[in-house]
Each structure stands twice: as structure tokens, then as C-alpha cells.
Design a protein around this motif. Structure first.
Motif, short mmCIF file in Angstrom:
data_model
loop_
_atom_site.label_atom_id
_atom_site.label_comp_id
_atom_site.label_asym_id
_atom_site.label_seq_id
_atom_site.Cartn_x
_atom_site.Cartn_y
_atom_site.Cartn_z
N ILE A 159 0.63 -1.20 -0.07
CA ILE A 159 -0.03 0.09 0.46
C ILE A 159 1.19 1.60 -0.25
CG2 ILE A 159 -1.36 0.98 0.36
CD1 ILE A 159 -2.40 -1.37 0.47
N ALA A 160 1.06 1.99 -1.08
CA ALA A 160 1.47 2.93 -1.04
C ALA A 160 0.96 4.16 0.20
CB ALA A 160 1.37 4.20 -2.43
N ALA A 161 1.58 5.14 -0.38
CA ALA A 161 1.54 6.36 0.75
C ALA A 161 0.01 6.78 1.01
CB ALA A 161 2.78 7.81 1.56
N ASN A 162 -0.12 7.54 -0.78
CA ASN A 162 -1.55 7.17 -0.27
C ASN A 162 -3.27 6.54 -0.04
OD1 ASN A 162 -1.77 5.35 -2.69
ND2 ASN A 162 -2.21 7.73 -4.30
N GLY A 163 -2.81 6.15 0.48
CA GLY A 163 -3.85 4.48 0.96
C GLY A 163 -3.98 3.56 -0.09
N GLN A 164 -3.42 3.94 -1.16
CA GLN A 164 -3.79 3.07 -2.72
C GLN A 164 -3.01 1.70 -2.90
OE1 GLN A 164 -4.12 5.30 -5.69
NE2 GLN A 164 -6.48 6.33 -4.72
N ARG A 165 -2.69 0.79 -3.45
CA ARG A 165 -2.60 -0.10 -3.64
C ARG A 165 -1.35 0.27 -5.13
NH1 ARG A 165 -1.26 -5.53 -2.57
NH2 ARG A 165 -3.80 -5.02 -1.36
N ASP B 259 10.26 12.60 -2.99
CA ASP B 259 10.54 13.39 -1.68
C ASP B 259 8.88 14.49 -2.13
OD1 ASP B 259 10.48 15.64 0.21
OD2 ASP B 259 12.60 15.80 -0.55
N THR B 260 7.94 14.12 -1.16
CA THR B 260 6.64 15.97 -1.66
C THR B 260 7.06 17.05 -1.33
OG1 THR B 260 6.22 15.49 0.51
CG2 THR B 260 4.97 13.79 -1.00
N ALA B 261 8.68 17.15 -1.00
CA ALA B 261 9.18 19.30 -0.85
C ALA B 261 9.74 18.57 -2.69
CB ALA B 261 10.00 18.70 -0.38
N VAL B 262 10.15 18.03 -2.93
CA VAL B 262 10.31 18.30 -4.48
C VAL B 262 8.99 17.63 -5.68
CG1 VAL B 262 11.40 17.20 -6.22
CG2 VAL B 262 12.67 18.22 -3.96
N LEU B 263 8.53 17.47 -5.48
CA LEU B 263 7.33 16.36 -6.19
C LEU B 263 6.51 15.95 -5.18
CD1 LEU B 263 9.48 14.07 -8.42
CD2 LEU B 263 8.35 16.48 -9.05
N PRO B 264 4.88 16.92 -5.59
CA PRO B 264 3.73 16.81 -4.91
C PRO B 264 2.85 15.49 -5.09
CG PRO B 264 3.75 18.76 -6.18
CD PRO B 264 5.14 18.32 -5.97
N MET B 265 2.50 14.80 -4.01
CA MET B 265 1.71 14.03 -4.62
C MET B 265 0.20 13.95 -5.57
SD MET B 265 1.69 11.06 -2.13
CE MET B 265 2.04 11.15 -1.15
N ASP C 213 3.64 8.09 -3.74
CA ASP C 213 4.58 7.37 -2.51
C ASP C 213 5.75 8.08 -2.32
OD1 ASP C 213 4.55 5.21 -0.40
OD2 ASP C 213 5.32 3.77 -1.71
N THR C 214 5.83 7.61 -0.78
CA THR C 214 7.10 8.61 -0.40
C THR C 214 7.86 7.68 0.32
OG1 THR C 214 5.99 8.68 2.25
CG2 THR C 214 5.83 10.23 0.69
N GLY C 215 9.24 8.20 0.82
CA GLY C 215 10.23 6.69 1.27
C GLY C 215 11.29 7.35 2.17
N GLY C 216 12.08 6.71 3.65
CA GLY C 216 12.93 7.30 3.98
C GLY C 216 13.60 7.82 3.31
N ALA C 217 14.39 6.82 2.16
CA ALA C 217 15.95 7.29 1.90
C ALA C 217 15.76 8.10 0.39
CB ALA C 217 15.98 6.29 1.52
#
Length: 159
Positions: free
Chosen positions: A87-93, A102-108, A124-128
Motif C-alpha cells: 500500500i502506497a503512502a496515498n492509501g492505494q495499492r 520527496d513531496t517537497a520536490v514533487l507533490p503527490m 508514495d514516499t520513502g525514508g531514503a
């Protein structure tokens, strides 16, 4: 009042229209490939990004199974908390065309064209994944490793 032949004709017309619409979706790439946006299209901008691949496995997404089979976050400040696998950060599969950024560079919901991969949407997002980094979803770990790490000029259309 409509007669039986008229109703059959309507059903056949509807079926043909449905087939034509589906054929159009199949030929446009369905979000997978397709032709890149035109270089002079002002809605799209070009960004140089470090592009990597990921899949839903525990190695790529930092999860593991407990002794009783529950998926949990493997490490970090949320270690041991339940993990929704795939499941991605937006809640969808997550699926092909799902991108982590990075949502500071490219928003959802940002549309991105990646040469060699095709079109995708930031979901989606990710720690790295920080700064000008982009992570492309692949269905298997082998495909993600095969993609490797590339520095590419990608085309971006923000929402």
C-alpha cells in the motif's frame, strides 16, 4: 416503444463502443509507456533526478514478518508497528506507474515521464527518498535491481 431488433441493435452498438474505448486505452500505454511529452510543451518541466527502483518486498520497503506472520515495520522509530504491505503512502495499492518521491520536490499526484520506464504518478514516499530522487515501482525485486541507479532527465507536470 422499442422493438426487440432495436434493443439488440442498441446492445451491439454499446458493446462495439466499449471495445473501441478499451482498445484506445490499450494502445495509449495505460500509464506504462507511451511517447514522451513534447519538448516545447510548457506544462511539463525537465528535472535531473537520481532514479532507482523498488518493489513491495521487505528489503525494499523495510518490513518483516513476526513469528505469528504479521507484517511489521522492521527498523526505525516505528519498528514493530503493523505495516500494510503493498500500500502506497496515498492509501492505494502500489503497481506499475507508482512513484515514490520527496513531496517537497514533487507533490503527490505529480505526473512524471521517465525515459526507459514510461509515465507514472507520485503516490508514495520513502525514508531514503530525499531531494531530487525518484523511486519507481516494480513488481519483483529482480526487476528493481535490474533497473539499478540512474541519473536521468525526467519530465514533470505538477498538479
Amino acid at each position: 416503444m422499442r422493438t426487440v431488433p432495436d434493443m439488440k441493435r442498441g446492445a451491439i452498438t454499446g458493446a462495439l463502443l466499449g471495445v473501441l474505448l478499451l482498445a484506445g486505452c490499450a494502445t495509449t500505454g495505460g500509464g506504462r509507456h507511451g511517447t514522451p511529452p513534447a519538448a516545447d510543451d510548457r506544462r511539463w518541466q525537465t528535472l535531473q533526478m537520481v532514479v532507482t527502483g523498488y518493489c513491495p518486498c521487505g528489503v525494499c520497503c523495510n518490513w518483516r514478518r513476526t513469528w505469528y506472520g504479521r507484517a511489521v515495520i522492521a527498523s526505525g522509530p516505528h519498528a514493530g508497528q503493523p505495516k500494510a504491505v503493498g500500500i502506497a503512502a496515498n492509501g492505494q495499492r502500489a503497481g506499475r506507474g507508482t512513484l515514490a518521491a520527496d513531496t517537497a520536490v514533487l507533490p503527490m499526484r505529480t505526473q512524471v515521464y521517465v525515459p526507459g520506464y514510461g509515465y507514472g504518478t507520485v503516490a508514495d514516499t520513502g525514508g531514503a527518498i530525499q531531494g531530487h530522487r525518484l523511486d519507481l515501482f516494480f513488481s519483483t525485486h529482480e526487476q528493481a535491481l535490474q533497473w539499478g541507479v540512474k541519473r536521468l532527465n525526467v519530465r514533470v507536470q505538477k498538479p
